[in-house]
Design a protein around this motif. Structure first.
Motif, PDB file in Angstrom:
ATOM      1  N   GLY A 475       0.792  -1.229   0.000  1.00 18.32           N
ATOM      2  CA  GLY A 475       0.000   0.000   0.000  1.00 18.32           C
ATOM      3  C   GLY A 475       0.816   1.265   0.000  1.00 18.32           C
ATOM      4  O   GLY A 475       0.279   2.369  -0.164  1.00 18.32           O
ATOM      5  N   ASP A 476       2.135   1.161   0.175  1.00 18.62           N
ATOM      6  CA  ASP A 476       2.987   2.348   0.197  1.00 18.62           C
ATOM      7  C   ASP A 476       3.851   2.451  -1.053  1.00 18.62           C
ATOM      8  O   ASP A 476       4.794   3.232  -1.109  1.00 18.62           O
ATOM      9  CB  ASP A 476       3.875   2.335   1.442  1.00 18.62           C
ATOM     10  N   GLU A 477       3.507   1.650  -2.063  1.00 19.85           N
ATOM     11  CA  GLU A 477       4.355   1.628  -3.254  1.00 19.85           C
ATOM     12  C   GLU A 477       4.003   2.727  -4.259  1.00 19.85           C
ATOM     13  O   GLU A 477       4.776   2.996  -5.177  1.00 19.85           O
ATOM     14  CB  GLU A 477       4.241   0.269  -3.953  1.00 19.85           C
ATOM     15  N   TRP A 478       2.827   3.397  -4.116  1.00 20.06           N
ATOM     16  CA  TRP A 478       2.411   4.401  -5.097  1.00 20.06           C
ATOM     17  C   TRP A 478       1.505   5.423  -4.435  1.00 20.06           C
ATOM     18  O   TRP A 478       1.062   5.236  -3.289  1.00 20.06           O
ATOM     19  CB  TRP A 478       1.684   3.709  -6.269  1.00 20.06           C
ATOM     20  N   HIS A 479       1.201   6.530  -5.132  1.00 23.91           N
ATOM     21  CA  HIS A 479       0.371   7.600  -4.578  1.00 23.91           C
ATOM     22  C   HIS A 479      -0.598   8.091  -5.642  1.00 23.91           C
ATOM     23  O   HIS A 479      -0.211   8.328  -6.793  1.00 23.91           O
ATOM     24  CB  HIS A 479       1.249   8.769  -4.107  1.00 23.91           C
ATOM     25  N   ASP A 480      -1.874   8.217  -5.277  1.00 22.95           N
ATOM     26  CA  ASP A 480      -2.895   8.719  -6.193  1.00 22.95           C
ATOM     27  C   ASP A 480      -2.659  10.220  -6.382  1.00 22.95           C
ATOM     28  O   ASP A 480      -2.677  11.001  -5.410  1.00 22.95           O
ATOM     29  CB  ASP A 480      -4.278   8.462  -5.599  1.00 22.95           C
ATOM     30  N   ALA A 481      -2.459  10.672  -7.603  1.00 23.37           N
ATOM     31  CA  ALA A 481      -2.124  12.063  -7.882  1.00 23.37           C
ATOM     32  C   ALA A 481      -3.240  13.018  -7.476  1.00 23.37           C
ATOM     33  O   ALA A 481      -2.994  14.196  -7.185  1.00 23.37           O
ATOM     34  CB  ALA A 481      -1.802  12.245  -9.364  1.00 23.37           C
ATOM     35  N   ARG A 485      -1.318  14.951  -0.650  1.00 18.71           N
ATOM     36  CA  ARG A 485      -0.056  14.246  -0.457  1.00 18.71           C
ATOM     37  C   ARG A 485       0.539  14.604   0.894  1.00 18.71           C
ATOM     38  O   ARG A 485       0.600  15.773   1.262  1.00 18.71           O
ATOM     39  CB  ARG A 485       0.915  14.615  -1.581  1.00 18.71           C
ATOM     40  N   ASN A 486       0.956  13.626   1.619  1.00 14.99           N
ATOM     41  CA  ASN A 486       1.617  13.865   2.912  1.00 14.99           C
ATOM     42  C   ASN A 486       3.103  14.049   2.650  1.00 14.99           C
ATOM     43  O   ASN A 486       3.836  13.087   2.420  1.00 14.99           O
ATOM     44  CB  ASN A 486       1.374  12.661   3.822  1.00 14.99           C
ATOM     45  N   GLU A 487       3.531  15.327   2.589  1.00 11.61           N
ATOM     46  CA  GLU A 487       4.915  15.633   2.216  1.00 11.61           C
ATOM     47  C   GLU A 487       5.912  15.056   3.211  1.00 11.61           C
ATOM     48  O   GLU A 487       7.038  14.728   2.870  1.00 11.61           O
ATOM     49  CB  GLU A 487       5.097  17.142   2.111  1.00 11.61           C
ATOM     50  N   SER A 488       5.460  14.930   4.476  1.00 14.30           N
ATOM     51  CA  SER A 488       6.389  14.405   5.482  1.00 14.30           C
ATOM     52  C   SER A 488       6.769  12.957   5.228  1.00 14.30           C
ATOM     53  O   SER A 488       7.782  12.468   5.722  1.00 14.30           O
ATOM     54  CB  SER A 488       5.809  14.557   6.884  1.00 14.30           C
ATOM     55  N   ALA A 489       5.921  12.344   4.450  1.00 13.00           N
ATOM     56  CA  ALA A 489       6.216  10.939   4.171  1.00 13.00           C
ATOM     57  C   ALA A 489       7.317  10.794   3.152  1.00 13.00           C
ATOM     58  O   ALA A 489       7.906   9.733   3.000  1.00 13.00           O
ATOM     59  CB  ALA A 489       4.944  10.221   3.682  1.00 13.00           C
ATOM     60  N   GLY A 490       7.602  11.936   2.445  1.00 12.15           N
ATOM     61  CA  GLY A 490       8.666  11.892   1.463  1.00 12.15           C
ATOM     62  C   GLY A 490       8.201  11.302   0.142  1.00 12.15           C
ATOM     63  O   GLY A 490       7.104  10.755   0.023  1.00 12.15           O
ATOM     64  N   ALA A 491       9.013  11.441  -0.849  1.00 10.30           N
ATOM     65  CA  ALA A 491       8.672  10.918  -2.185  1.00 10.30           C
ATOM     66  C   ALA A 491       8.838   9.401  -2.197  1.00 10.30           C
ATOM     67  O   ALA A 491       9.700   8.855  -1.526  1.00 10.30           O
ATOM     68  CB  ALA A 491       9.572  11.558  -3.236  1.00 10.30           C
ATOM     69  N   VAL A 492       8.030   8.809  -3.000  1.00 11.88           N
ATOM     70  CA  VAL A 492       8.132   7.345  -3.163  1.00 11.88           C
ATOM     71  C   VAL A 492       8.956   7.044  -4.397  1.00 11.88           C
ATOM     72  O   VAL A 492       8.718   7.604  -5.469  1.00 11.88           O
ATOM     73  CB  VAL A 492       6.707   6.735  -3.301  1.00 11.88           C
TER      74      VAL A 492
END
Length: 492
Positions: A475-481, A485-492
């Motif tokens: 579930g942490d492999e991608w992000h719905d555009a 976006r949670n910037e603190s989580a950093g880029a994937v």
């Protein structure tokens, strides 16, 4: 390889590696089933000869591990090879791969060369019969196949729940200490050889003389007791010459061979069209074409091997009587008088090398379902000039060598009994008894059983699919555009 490892041990290591690279065997996938408080066998195979072993190996390599091979013979004596087969060498060319199931390390050649070397293989003419049995023993051992010996199937009967009960006897029937038990299976394979659905064929004329005066070629004949006697052999096939040669080599005073035809068959017609096309295409031919092929092959007859004929003819005391079917037999003070259209002959003992019949009613262990089996004569209009009892009595088999019902609905369990023996030839071709195509037959059989087991358990497999919950993504492999976006989580 260790310096102390033998070439045969190295071959076995190579075979294990080949199987590992092919991911064989795969994990078991058939859901367990229980009846009467015990685990039901997915498959029971009756017969531990070459066909039964090949079928067992292929079942395992398709992930059907819960099966058992049952044979009435002691371990290492299954099949005809060291019992009633009496040829010096196999008829088949040495290079045929037999039950190797497309694995080079499992071939007779690989086994032979590992022990005797390449030069010995090159010099080998044909495979000595006892050595073929040694190879089959190794085949069973190296694959660790589940064979239970010295166990006879007393009865095979359908149960009301759709399963099949096998009533077994361990020990001789006359032994008061023999034990009995019943196993239950979902499918049963009859890998029962040349006489798989019937038994030895003996002409009625044999009843004209006492039993101690004759034997069928498949019997346990005491050839040493024939020393100095006049022996007659009926037939002109391979077994006739094998028995005649064995009798002469045991010291028989003479052997008279009674041959019905005017000449001994000389050409093996089926060999002339042997190909993968025949192996894989015969079963799909229309009925009339199947009958035409097999009728011609049987009426032409298979010639005995040249070596077998020479084995007999090199003896001055061997006599060949062509055009000489026996028309009467009678016991007299000086021996048995055998009368033919060309004369009378006096002998002491007669061997009928007259083959086998496929009469299910002759096998008491199959009595519970025999009457329901559809034979070719039940639904094929045989041309009057092409009738042969052996073909007419052949079972009319469906895919995967299954029996079919004479009357629909009378015995549904037949769809779970597979006829993997000589009687399958008219329906499927020669895939279930002879060396050349036994691997192809075993693969066709096992794949058909796998299909039926999966279909029968379709709901359980569907439920297993629904219940499967091992995630490949976290579930942490991608992000719905479009989502914040949670910037603190950093880029994937």
């Amino acid at each position: 390889m260790s310096a102390l490892a033998t070439p045969l041990a190295a071959l076995e290591a190579r075979l294990r590696e080949d199987l590992a690279w092919l991911e064989l065997p795969p994990p078991a996938w058939v859901p367990p089933r229980f009846a009467d408080g015990t685990r039901v066998l997915d498959v029971a195979i009756i017969g531990g000869g070459m066909a039964g072993l090949a079928a067992s190996a292929e079942l395992r390599w398709l992930g059907m591990h819960n099966h058992l091979v049952i044979d009435r013979a002691p371990a290492g004596q299954e099949g005809p090879w060291i019992t009633y087969a009496r040829m010096e060498t196999l008829r088949s060319p040495k290079q045929l791969t037999g039950p190797a199931l497309r694995l080079p390390a499992l071939t007779f050649r690989a086994w032979y060369e590992a022990q005797f070397g390449r030069a010995a293989w090159d010099a080998l003419y044909k495979i000595p019969r006892p050595q073929w049995m040694e190879y089959l023993r190794w085949y069973r051992q190296v694959l660790d196949l589940p064979v239970r010996n010295e166990t006879a199937v007393v009865a095979l009967r359908p149960r009301d729940d759709g399963l099949l009960a096998l009533e077994l006897r361990s020990g001789d029937a006359a032994d008061p200490h023999a034990t009995y038990e019943t196993l239950v299976a979902r499918h049963v394979v009859l890998a029962t050889g040349r006489d798989g659905l019937g038994g030895p064929f003996v002409p009625e004329i044999a009843q004209q003389i006492p039993q101690h005066r004759w034997a069928h070629s498949s019997a346990a004949i005491d050839f040493a007791a024939l020393r100095g006697l006049r022996v007659g052999v009926v037939g002109a096939g391979a077994s006739a010459f094998d028995n005649a040669g064995t009798a002469l080599e045991a010291g028989a005073a003479s052997v008279d061979m009674f041959i019905r035809r005017a000449d001994i068959p000389r050409i093996n017609k089926l060999t002339g069209i042997g190909s993968p096309g025949l192996v894989h295409g015969f079963a799909d031919l229309d009925d009339a074409t199947k009958w035409r092929f097999m009728h011609y092959a049987l009426t032409s007859q298979t010639p005995p091997p040249r070596d077998s004929v020479l084995r007999v003819s090199r003896h001055d005391t061997a006599r060949f009587h062509s055009g000489s079917p026996i028309v009467s037999l009678a016991e007299h003070a000086d021996g048995v008088h055998a009368v033919t259209p060309r004369g009378s002959h006096t002998i002491d003992f007669l061997i009928f090398a007259t083959g086998f019949h496929s009469d299910l009613s002759a096998r008491p262990e199959f009595a519970s379902f025999a009457k329901h089996v559809r034979r070719w004569k039940d639904r094929f209009d045989v041309p009057p000039d092409a009738y042969i009892a052996e073909l007419a009595e052949s079972p009319d088999l469906g895919p995967a060598f299954v029996f079919q019902e004479r009357e629909p609905g009378a015995c549904p369990a037949l769809a779970r009994i597979h006829c993997f023996n000589h009687a399958a030839s008219l329906s499927h071709g020669k895939l279930s008894g002879d060396i050349p195509a036994i691997s192809d037959g075993a693969q066709r059989l096992a794949r058909g059983i796998a299909s039926r087991l999966f279909d029968n358990d379709r709901d359980r497999h569907y439920d297993a699919m629904l219940a499967f919950s091992t995630a490949e993504l976290q579930g942490d492999e991608w992000h719905d555009a479009a989502a914040p976006r949670n910037e603190s989580a950093g880029a994937v």
